[in-house]
Motif scaffolding. Structure first.
Motif, PDB file in Angstrom:
ATOM      1  N   ARG A  38       0.841  -1.202   0.000  1.00 39.01           N
ATOM      2  CA  ARG A  38       0.000   0.000   0.000  1.00 39.01           C
ATOM      3  C   ARG A  38       0.877   1.254   0.000  1.00 39.01           C
ATOM      4  O   ARG A  38       0.619   2.199  -0.736  1.00 39.01           O
ATOM      5  CB  ARG A  38      -0.931  -0.003   1.210  1.00 39.01           C
ATOM      6  CG  ARG A  38      -1.843   1.219   1.253  1.00 39.01           C
ATOM      7  CD  ARG A  38      -2.771   1.190   2.428  1.00 39.01           C
ATOM      8  NE  ARG A  38      -3.664   0.051   2.305  1.00 39.01           N
ATOM      9  CZ  ARG A  38      -4.430  -0.405   3.286  1.00 39.01           C
ATOM     10  NH1 ARG A  38      -4.416   0.170   4.473  1.00 39.01           N
ATOM     11  NH2 ARG A  38      -5.216  -1.446   3.098  1.00 39.01           N
ATOM     12  N   ALA A  39       1.907   1.261   0.828  1.00 39.52           N
ATOM     13  CA  ALA A  39       2.811   2.411   0.874  1.00 39.52           C
ATOM     14  C   ALA A  39       3.493   2.619  -0.480  1.00 39.52           C
ATOM     15  O   ALA A  39       3.612   3.748  -0.958  1.00 39.52           O
ATOM     16  CB  ALA A  39       3.849   2.217   1.966  1.00 39.52           C
ATOM     17  N   SER A  81       3.176  -1.879 -12.083  1.00 39.24           N
ATOM     18  CA  SER A  81       4.508  -1.272 -12.057  1.00 39.24           C
ATOM     19  C   SER A  81       4.538  -0.017 -12.926  1.00 39.24           C
ATOM     20  O   SER A  81       5.082   1.015 -12.533  1.00 39.24           O
ATOM     21  CB  SER A  81       5.566  -2.260 -12.535  1.00 39.24           C
ATOM     22  OG  SER A  81       5.651  -3.347 -11.651  1.00 39.24           O
ATOM     23  N   ASP A  82       3.925  -0.104 -14.111  1.00 42.36           N
ATOM     24  CA  ASP A  82       3.861   1.055 -15.005  1.00 42.36           C
ATOM     25  C   ASP A  82       3.029   2.171 -14.377  1.00 42.36           C
ATOM     26  O   ASP A  82       3.362   3.348 -14.498  1.00 42.36           O
ATOM     27  CB  ASP A  82       3.253   0.666 -16.354  1.00 42.36           C
ATOM     28  CG  ASP A  82       4.149  -0.257 -17.165  1.00 42.36           C
ATOM     29  OD1 ASP A  82       5.341  -0.406 -16.822  1.00 42.36           O
ATOM     30  OD2 ASP A  82       3.639  -0.850 -18.140  1.00 42.36           O
ATOM     31  N   ARG A  83       1.975   1.803 -13.682  1.00 38.28           N
ATOM     32  CA  ARG A  83       1.051   2.770 -13.091  1.00 38.28           C
ATOM     33  C   ARG A  83       1.666   3.487 -11.887  1.00 38.28           C
ATOM     34  O   ARG A  83       1.480   4.678 -11.720  1.00 38.28           O
ATOM     35  CB  ARG A  83      -0.231   2.037 -12.675  1.00 38.28           C
ATOM     36  CG  ARG A  83      -1.343   2.947 -12.197  1.00 38.28           C
ATOM     37  CD  ARG A  83      -2.558   2.141 -11.781  1.00 38.28           C
ATOM     38  NE  ARG A  83      -3.250   1.582 -12.937  1.00 38.28           N
ATOM     39  CZ  ARG A  83      -4.321   0.785 -12.847  1.00 38.28           C
ATOM     40  NH1 ARG A  83      -4.812   0.449 -11.671  1.00 38.28           N
ATOM     41  NH2 ARG A  83      -4.893   0.321 -13.930  1.00 38.28           N
ATOM     42  N   VAL A  92       8.436  -4.210  -4.821  1.00 43.46           N
ATOM     43  CA  VAL A  92       7.585  -4.953  -3.878  1.00 43.46           C
ATOM     44  C   VAL A  92       6.903  -6.124  -4.586  1.00 43.46           C
ATOM     45  O   VAL A  92       6.840  -7.240  -4.059  1.00 43.46           O
ATOM     46  CB  VAL A  92       6.532  -4.014  -3.229  1.00 43.46           C
ATOM     47  CG1 VAL A  92       5.511  -4.800  -2.425  1.00 43.46           C
ATOM     48  CG2 VAL A  92       7.217  -2.976  -2.361  1.00 43.46           C
ATOM     49  N   LEU A  93       6.408  -5.887  -5.793  1.00 47.49           N
ATOM     50  CA  LEU A  93       5.670  -6.923  -6.527  1.00 47.49           C
ATOM     51  C   LEU A  93       6.544  -8.126  -6.868  1.00 47.49           C
ATOM     52  O   LEU A  93       6.041  -9.246  -6.975  1.00 47.49           O
ATOM     53  CB  LEU A  93       5.053  -6.337  -7.800  1.00 47.49           C
ATOM     54  CG  LEU A  93       3.963  -5.284  -7.583  1.00 47.49           C
ATOM     55  CD1 LEU A  93       3.556  -4.677  -8.910  1.00 47.49           C
ATOM     56  CD2 LEU A  93       2.772  -5.874  -6.860  1.00 47.49           C
ATOM     57  N   LYS A  94       7.849  -7.912  -7.027  1.00 48.77           N
ATOM     58  CA  LYS A  94       8.747  -9.018  -7.358  1.00 48.77           C
ATOM     59  C   LYS A  94       8.783 -10.078  -6.260  1.00 48.77           C
ATOM     60  O   LYS A  94       8.969 -11.260  -6.533  1.00 48.77           O
ATOM     61  CB  LYS A  94      10.164  -8.494  -7.629  1.00 48.77           C
ATOM     62  CG  LYS A  94      10.284  -7.794  -8.944  1.00 48.77           C
ATOM     63  CD  LYS A  94      11.684  -7.280  -9.174  1.00 48.77           C
ATOM     64  CE  LYS A  94      11.756  -6.511 -10.479  1.00 48.77           C
ATOM     65  NZ  LYS A  94      13.068  -5.936 -10.713  1.00 48.77           N
ATOM     66  N   SER A  95       8.619  -9.662  -5.012  1.00 48.87           N
ATOM     67  CA  SER A  95       8.692 -10.620  -3.903  1.00 48.87           C
ATOM     68  C   SER A  95       7.355 -10.812  -3.189  1.00 48.87           C
ATOM     69  O   SER A  95       7.282 -11.545  -2.212  1.00 48.87           O
ATOM     70  CB  SER A  95       9.753 -10.161  -2.902  1.00 48.87           C
ATOM     71  OG  SER A  95       9.458  -8.869  -2.430  1.00 48.87           O
ATOM     72  N   ALA A  96       6.323 -10.169  -3.677  1.00 51.20           N
ATOM     73  CA  ALA A  96       5.009 -10.251  -3.029  1.00 51.20           C
ATOM     74  C   ALA A  96       4.344 -11.605  -3.251  1.00 51.20           C
ATOM     75  O   ALA A  96       4.652 -12.321  -4.206  1.00 51.20           O
ATOM     76  CB  ALA A  96       4.098  -9.142  -3.567  1.00 51.20           C
ATOM     77  N   VAL A 111      -2.509  -8.106  -2.772  1.00 52.76           N
ATOM     78  CA  VAL A 111      -1.050  -8.013  -2.893  1.00 52.76           C
ATOM     79  C   VAL A 111      -0.471  -7.948  -1.491  1.00 52.76           C
ATOM     80  O   VAL A 111      -0.702  -6.993  -0.749  1.00 52.76           O
ATOM     81  CB  VAL A 111      -0.635  -6.764  -3.703  1.00 52.76           C
ATOM     82  CG1 VAL A 111       0.879  -6.703  -3.831  1.00 52.76           C
ATOM     83  CG2 VAL A 111      -1.300  -6.766  -5.066  1.00 52.76           C
ATOM     84  N   LEU A 112       0.264  -9.000  -1.125  1.00 56.79           N
ATOM     85  CA  LEU A 112       0.828  -9.128   0.219  1.00 56.79           C
ATOM     86  C   LEU A 112       2.348  -9.105   0.130  1.00 56.79           C
ATOM     87  O   LEU A 112       2.962 -10.060  -0.352  1.00 56.79           O
ATOM     88  CB  LEU A 112       0.375 -10.440   0.868  1.00 56.79           C
ATOM     89  CG  LEU A 112      -1.135 -10.687   0.885  1.00 56.79           C
ATOM     90  CD1 LEU A 112      -1.423 -12.106   1.313  1.00 56.79           C
ATOM     91  CD2 LEU A 112      -1.819  -9.698   1.787  1.00 56.79           C
ATOM     92  N   PRO A 113       2.972  -8.033   0.601  1.00 60.77           N
ATOM     93  CA  PRO A 113       4.429  -7.987   0.575  1.00 60.77           C
ATOM     94  C   PRO A 113       5.001  -8.946   1.601  1.00 60.77           C
ATOM     95  O   PRO A 113       4.277  -9.402   2.495  1.00 60.77           O
ATOM     96  CB  PRO A 113       4.746  -6.534   0.948  1.00 60.77           C
ATOM     97  CG  PRO A 113       3.598  -6.132   1.790  1.00 60.77           C
ATOM     98  CD  PRO A 113       2.397  -6.851   1.234  1.00 60.77           C
ATOM     99  N   PRO A 114       6.291  -9.267   1.500  1.00 63.42           N
ATOM    100  CA  PRO A 114       6.902 -10.116   2.534  1.00 63.42           C
ATOM    101  C   PRO A 114       6.802  -9.405   3.884  1.00 63.42           C
ATOM    102  O   PRO A 114       6.967  -8.196   3.973  1.00 63.42           O
ATOM    103  CB  PRO A 114       8.366 -10.226   2.102  1.00 63.42           C
ATOM    104  CG  PRO A 114       8.436  -9.706   0.735  1.00 63.42           C
ATOM    105  CD  PRO A 114       7.237  -8.855   0.490  1.00 63.42           C
ATOM    106  N   PHE A 115       6.476 -10.161   4.903  1.00 61.39           N
ATOM    107  CA  PHE A 115       6.342  -9.601   6.242  1.00 61.39           C
ATOM    108  C   PHE A 115       7.571  -9.944   7.069  1.00 61.39           C
ATOM    109  O   PHE A 115       8.128 -11.028   6.937  1.00 61.39           O
ATOM    110  CB  PHE A 115       5.085 -10.142   6.931  1.00 61.39           C
ATOM    111  CG  PHE A 115       3.821  -9.676   6.275  1.00 61.39           C
ATOM    112  CD1 PHE A 115       3.306  -8.421   6.563  1.00 61.39           C
ATOM    113  CD2 PHE A 115       3.153 -10.482   5.368  1.00 61.39           C
ATOM    114  CE1 PHE A 115       2.145  -7.979   5.945  1.00 61.39           C
ATOM    115  CE2 PHE A 115       1.993 -10.046   4.757  1.00 61.39           C
ATOM    116  CZ  PHE A 115       1.478  -8.787   5.047  1.00 61.39           C
TER     117      PHE A 115
END
Length: 83
Positions: free
Chosen positions: A14-15, A38-40, A48-52, A76-80
């Motif tokens: 989200r950030a 990523s483009d947006r 973030v999306l690469k490891s989400a 979309v869940l990033p690594p925690f």
């Protein structure tokens, strides 16, 4: 043909999406969706999306080339930290 989707961002995703919590998108697969997002939103979200992890209608999806169902909600869940 693209599917109409709702993308929801959590925590660091989200950030990285400039504080956006949810938004519509059109994509046929997670690969296509991650490129679109990523483009947006730029490089910060791209990283973030690469490891989400992604949930498609509440179910974990590991195949980023699998077709997405029309009307699906993508979380979309990033690594925690811690695991």
């Amino acid at each position: 043909m693209s599917s109409s989707l709702t993308v929801r961002y959590f925590a660091g995703a989200r950030a990285a999406a400039n504080g956006v919590s949810a938004e519509p998108a059109e994509a046929t697969s997670l690969d296509e969706l991650t490129q679109l997002l990523s483009d947006r939103h730029g490089e910060r979200l791209a990283m973030v999306l690469k490891s989400a992890s992604f949930l498609v209608d509440g179910l974990t999806c590991h195949d980023r080339r699998a077709p997405l169902p029309t009307g699906a909600t993508i979380d979309v869940l990033p690594p925690f930290a811690g695991g």
